[in-house]
Scaffold this active site. Structure first.
Site, PDB file in Angstrom:
ATOM      1  N   TYR A   1      11.215   6.270  -5.225  1.00 47.16           N
ATOM      2  CA  TYR A   1      11.614   7.235  -6.239  1.00 47.16           C
ATOM      3  C   TYR A   1      13.134   7.347  -6.375  1.00 47.16           C
ATOM      4  O   TYR A   1      13.633   7.764  -7.415  1.00 47.16           O
ATOM      5  CB  TYR A   1      11.033   8.620  -5.920  1.00 47.16           C
TER       6      TYR A   1
ATOM      7  N   ASP B   1      -2.439  14.472  -2.955  1.00 48.44           N
ATOM      8  CA  ASP B   1      -3.247  14.908  -4.091  1.00 48.44           C
ATOM      9  C   ASP B   1      -4.709  14.504  -3.890  1.00 48.44           C
ATOM     10  O   ASP B   1      -5.625  15.273  -4.210  1.00 48.44           O
ATOM     11  CB  ASP B   1      -2.720  14.301  -5.389  1.00 48.44           C
TER      12      ASP B   1
ATOM     13  N   ASP C   1      -4.061   1.513   1.471  1.00 43.14           N
ATOM     14  CA  ASP C   1      -5.301   1.351   0.727  1.00 43.14           C
ATOM     15  C   ASP C   1      -6.512   1.748   1.576  1.00 43.14           C
ATOM     16  O   ASP C   1      -7.450   2.391   1.088  1.00 43.14           O
ATOM     17  CB  ASP C   1      -5.442  -0.082   0.193  1.00 43.14           C
TER      18      ASP C   1
ATOM     19  N   ASP D   1       2.840  11.206  -1.865  1.00 39.55           N
ATOM     20  CA  ASP D   1       2.612  11.829  -3.160  1.00 39.55           C
ATOM     21  C   ASP D   1       1.158  11.629  -3.589  1.00 39.55           C
ATOM     22  O   ASP D   1       0.478  12.565  -4.026  1.00 39.55           O
ATOM     23  CB  ASP D   1       3.568  11.205  -4.177  1.00 39.55           C
TER      24      ASP D   1
ATOM     25  N   LYS E   1       2.278   0.038   4.303  1.00 34.51           N
ATOM     26  CA  LYS E   1       1.729  -1.192   3.741  1.00 34.51           C
ATOM     27  C   LYS E   1       2.488  -2.365   4.360  1.00 34.51           C
ATOM     28  O   LYS E   1       3.051  -3.217   3.687  1.00 34.51           O
ATOM     29  CB  LYS E   1       1.862  -1.179   2.218  1.00 34.51           C
TER      30      LYS E   1
END
Length: 276
Positions: free
Chosen positions: A50, A161, A133, A157, A101
């Site tokens: 980001y 959620d 994943d 992030d 990852k």
């Protein structure tokens, strides 16, 4: 996110544990999967893709428009968030899962190496690593395997959620964005929900529980925080539900009524005055 940088808020804690037994019928998962879930997600907040440079929209050698972002982390940034996560895990059930990852991304390889090195100083904490994943799948398949999760900005992030729906609604999740010093930012995980603004439909409990997190983590007032948390539990025990949590046999109320019921429960939990 820019305000997080200006306030030096380097990490975000999202608590996914609110009354899962009482709200299991509100979850989209089976009761035996959702019941008893208690997860803390610790997300690095001011680094990663980001904020990494270079980023922008340009053209490639063929003249085609391209968009690009950069995932970058320094050892010090990873060290800082890892130590926070280990400390939180120590106060909980002693398990920390670092999500990355590392099979594809060099930034994640450094993340895993650094977290593993920090873990050698926390021999009492059971450290594990999981690819993002797989973590996304495991949160749905067997969420109770997790205690504390630490991860980077973009993965946190997304996963926070996803985890919010284990409770039945994102309207139940408080969060805290805090730094090394100075003010913290305590707020619900969800956004402002402009589609239901002014309709008395919003679930206020994430905001109420964010105040409890402020008392607990920001001010060290654990007794006061427990009173608020217990008031929320008592209100849910009475069967009150906003629309996002509604299930058969419960009482549908709006935002204002839910807040009033929490205040009533809070008053009933007030310590008795000491007579001199």
């Amino acid at each position: 996110m820019a305000s997080d940088q200006r306030l030096c808020l380097s990490r975000k804690m999202c608590c996914v544990s609110w009354a899962p037994n009482k709200l299991a019928d509100s979850s989209t998962l089976k009761r035996d999967v959702a019941e008893g879930v208690d997860i803390m997600v610790v997300r690095e907040l001011t680094g990663g893709i980001y904020f990494g440079e270079p980023k922008g929209i340009g053209k490639n050698e063929k003249g085609e428009r391209i968009g690009f972002n950069t995932e970058v982390y320094s050892t010090s940034e990873i060290d800082r968030i890892a130590r926070v996560a280990f400390g939180i895990a120590r106060k909980r059930r002693g398990k920390l899962c670092s999500v990355d990852k590392a099979n594809v991304l060099e930034a994640s390889q450094l993340w895993r190496e650094t977290v593993t090195a920090i873990g050698s100083h926390y021999s009492d904490i059971q450290l594990s690593h999981m690819y993002v994943d797989n973590a996304a799948m495991q949160l749905i398949r067997d969420p109770k395997q997790f205690d504390t999760i630490v991860t980077n900005n973009i993965f946190g992030d997304i996963l926070s959620d996803e985890a919010s729906m284990l409770t039945g609604s994102i309207g139940m999740l408080p969060s805290a964005s805090v730094g090394e010093s100075g003010p913290g930012l305590f707020e619900p995980v969800h956004g402002s929900a402009p589609d239901i603004a002014g309709q008395d439909k919003a679930n206020p409990l994430a905001m109420v529980l964010s105040a409890a997190m402020l008392l607990k983590y920001g001010l060290g007032e654990e007794d006061a925080a427990s009173r608020i948390e217990n008031a929320v539990l008592a209100t849910l025990d009475k069967g009150y539900r906003t629309g996002d949590l509604m299930s058969p046999g419960k009482t549908l109320v709006g935002c204002a009524r839910m807040g009033e019921e929490v205040l009533k429960a809070l008053d009933s939990l007030r310590p008795a005055a000491v007579l001199h």
